[in-house]
Design a protein around this motif. Structure first.
Motif, PDB file in Angstrom:
ATOM      1  N   VAL A 132       5.652  -0.820  -6.481  1.00  0.00           N
ATOM      2  CA  VAL A 132       6.987  -0.344  -6.104  1.00  0.00           C
ATOM      3  C   VAL A 132       6.998   1.134  -5.734  1.00  0.00           C
ATOM      4  N   GLY A 133       5.898   1.816  -5.937  1.00  0.00           N
ATOM      5  CA  GLY A 133       5.887   3.229  -5.565  1.00  0.00           C
ATOM      6  C   GLY A 133       4.693   3.957  -6.129  1.00  0.00           C
ATOM      7  N   LYS A 134       4.798   5.286  -6.123  1.00  0.00           N
ATOM      8  CA  LYS A 134       3.698   6.103  -6.661  1.00  0.00           C
ATOM      9  C   LYS A 134       4.268   7.299  -7.419  1.00  0.00           C
ATOM     10  N   VAL A 135       3.474   7.772  -8.364  1.00  0.00           N
ATOM     11  CA  VAL A 135       3.886   8.926  -9.164  1.00  0.00           C
ATOM     12  C   VAL A 135       3.573  10.197  -8.389  1.00  0.00           C
TER      13      VAL A 135
ATOM     14  N   HIS B 120      -6.778  -1.429 -12.561  1.00  0.00           N
ATOM     15  CA  HIS B 120      -5.998  -1.152 -11.343  1.00  0.00           C
ATOM     16  C   HIS B 120      -6.107  -2.349 -10.400  1.00  0.00           C
ATOM     17  N   GLY B 121      -7.326  -2.867 -10.264  1.00  0.00           N
ATOM     18  CA  GLY B 121      -7.537  -4.031  -9.400  1.00  0.00           C
ATOM     19  C   GLY B 121      -6.805  -5.264  -9.939  1.00  0.00           C
ATOM     20  N   PHE B 122      -6.856  -5.432 -11.252  1.00  0.00           N
ATOM     21  CA  PHE B 122      -6.181  -6.566 -11.899  1.00  0.00           C
ATOM     22  C   PHE B 122      -4.682  -6.525 -11.598  1.00  0.00           C
ATOM     23  N   PHE B 123      -4.068  -5.367 -11.797  1.00  0.00           N
ATOM     24  CA  PHE B 123      -2.621  -5.240 -11.572  1.00  0.00           C
ATOM     25  C   PHE B 123      -2.281  -5.393 -10.082  1.00  0.00           C
ATOM     26  N   THR B 124      -3.136  -4.838  -9.211  1.00  0.00           N
ATOM     27  CA  THR B 124      -2.860  -4.908  -7.770  1.00  0.00           C
ATOM     28  C   THR B 124      -2.780  -6.354  -7.299  1.00  0.00           C
ATOM     29  N   LYS B 125      -3.569  -7.221  -7.953  1.00  0.00           N
ATOM     30  CA  LYS B 125      -3.571  -8.634  -7.535  1.00  0.00           C
ATOM     31  C   LYS B 125      -2.465  -9.457  -8.192  1.00  0.00           C
ATOM     32  N   ARG B 126      -1.733  -8.861  -9.133  1.00  0.00           N
ATOM     33  CA  ARG B 126      -0.742  -9.650  -9.879  1.00  0.00           C
ATOM     34  C   ARG B 126       0.679  -9.114  -9.860  1.00  0.00           C
ATOM     35  N   TYR B 127       0.847  -7.826  -9.549  1.00  0.00           N
ATOM     36  CA  TYR B 127       2.182  -7.224  -9.629  1.00  0.00           C
ATOM     37  C   TYR B 127       2.531  -6.491  -8.326  1.00  0.00           C
ATOM     38  N   ASN B 128       3.823  -6.543  -7.990  1.00  0.00           N
ATOM     39  CA  ASN B 128       4.277  -5.798  -6.810  1.00  0.00           C
ATOM     40  C   ASN B 128       4.175  -4.299  -7.064  1.00  0.00           C
TER      41      ASN B 128
ATOM     42  N   LEU C 184       2.773 -11.811  -3.380  1.00  0.00           N
ATOM     43  CA  LEU C 184       3.212 -10.439  -3.649  1.00  0.00           C
ATOM     44  C   LEU C 184       3.930  -9.839  -2.440  1.00  0.00           C
ATOM     45  N   ALA C 185       4.889  -8.959  -2.713  1.00  0.00           N
ATOM     46  CA  ALA C 185       5.612  -8.276  -1.635  1.00  0.00           C
ATOM     47  C   ALA C 185       4.731  -7.153  -1.085  1.00  0.00           C
ATOM     48  N   PRO C 186       4.962  -6.730   0.162  1.00  0.00           N
ATOM     49  CA  PRO C 186       4.191  -5.595   0.689  1.00  0.00           C
ATOM     50  C   PRO C 186       4.410  -4.365  -0.203  1.00  0.00           C
ATOM     51  N   PRO C 187       3.336  -3.579  -0.465  1.00  0.00           N
ATOM     52  CA  PRO C 187       3.477  -2.433  -1.373  1.00  0.00           C
ATOM     53  C   PRO C 187       4.503  -1.415  -0.863  1.00  0.00           C
TER      54      PRO C 187
END
Ligand code: HEM
Length: 179
Positions: free
Chosen positions: A155-158, A145-153, A55-58
């Motif tokens: 890209v930002g925040k709302v 949230h944990g599942f996605f954090t470990k699988r997807y980059n 994964l890329a850095p958040p």
């Protein structure tokens, strides 16, 4: 017993079973079983994709909920974004499930935290405000949230999320979380 009575009984029994199956379908995959450890020659099989180690850095790019809509999978030339509790994930790699007309497109281009927590795919539940979720559903949401954090980059925040967006409290200059 008539056929229609049989049908009624079948419905009464099957509807709750279907609800429970749907409700708990992913729980085993989201929350790994603590024991026993799998034997080396018997790896645990999961229907869910494995975590990524590349994964890329958040990133911290700001998105409004209105801007997020652009990334709902309806334009194949654009990435697909899913926001959970205000964290925006790039799920383009899984256009097969988040793309237009696919099973989880309901969560694309928006923050559908409440629906994720409730394990619901209903349009009216796919909203960012999860304040009235039960403790159990909040745990489910956090697991996603944990599942996605470990699988997807990330890209930002709302920046205008109804819960995580900082709000000003009267008489104070300090931004206070809206909870
Ligand atoms: C009995 C009903 C359901 C079945 C059979 C089912 C099946 C599946 C399967 C097979 C996957 C893996 C997909 C893949 O990686 O290609 C998956 C992932 C997923 N499911 Fe379900 N599902 C059901 C209900 C739900 C519900 C109600 C929700 C609502 C929260 C939900 C949300 C998700 C999400 C967010 C993923 C993760 C996709 C990813 O990013 O990898 N599912 N489901």
């Amino acid at each position: 017993m008539s056929t229609s009575d049989l049908l009624k009984y079948a419905l009464v029994l099957l509807l709750p079973a279907a609800y429970l199956a749907r409700r708990y379908y992913h729980s085993a995959a989201l929350t790994p079983a603590p024991d026993p450890p799998p034997a080396e020659d018997q790896p645990v099989k999961s229907i869910m994709q494995a975590p990524k180690d590349d994964l890329a850095p958040p990133k911290d790019d700001p998105f409004t909920l209105a801007q997020l809509k652009e990334f709902d999978g309806s334009d194949p030339s654009k990435p697909i974004y899913v926001s959970i509790k205000g964290t925006v994930f790039d799920v383009s790699a899984k256009a097969d499930v988040y793309g237009a007309g696919r099973s989880y497109n309901i969560f694309a281009g928006k923050d559908g935290s409440k629906g994720l927590g409730m394990s619901s795919l209903k349009e009216e539940h796919a909203v960012p405000d999860y304040v009235d979720l039960s403790e159990t559903d909040r745990k489910v949401l956090d697991d996603w949230h944990g599942f996605f954090t470990k699988r997807y980059n990330i890209v930002g925040k709302v920046i205008d999320h109804p819960i995580s967006a900082p709000v000003k409290t009267e008489g104070s200059d300090d931004p206070t979380p809206n909870l």
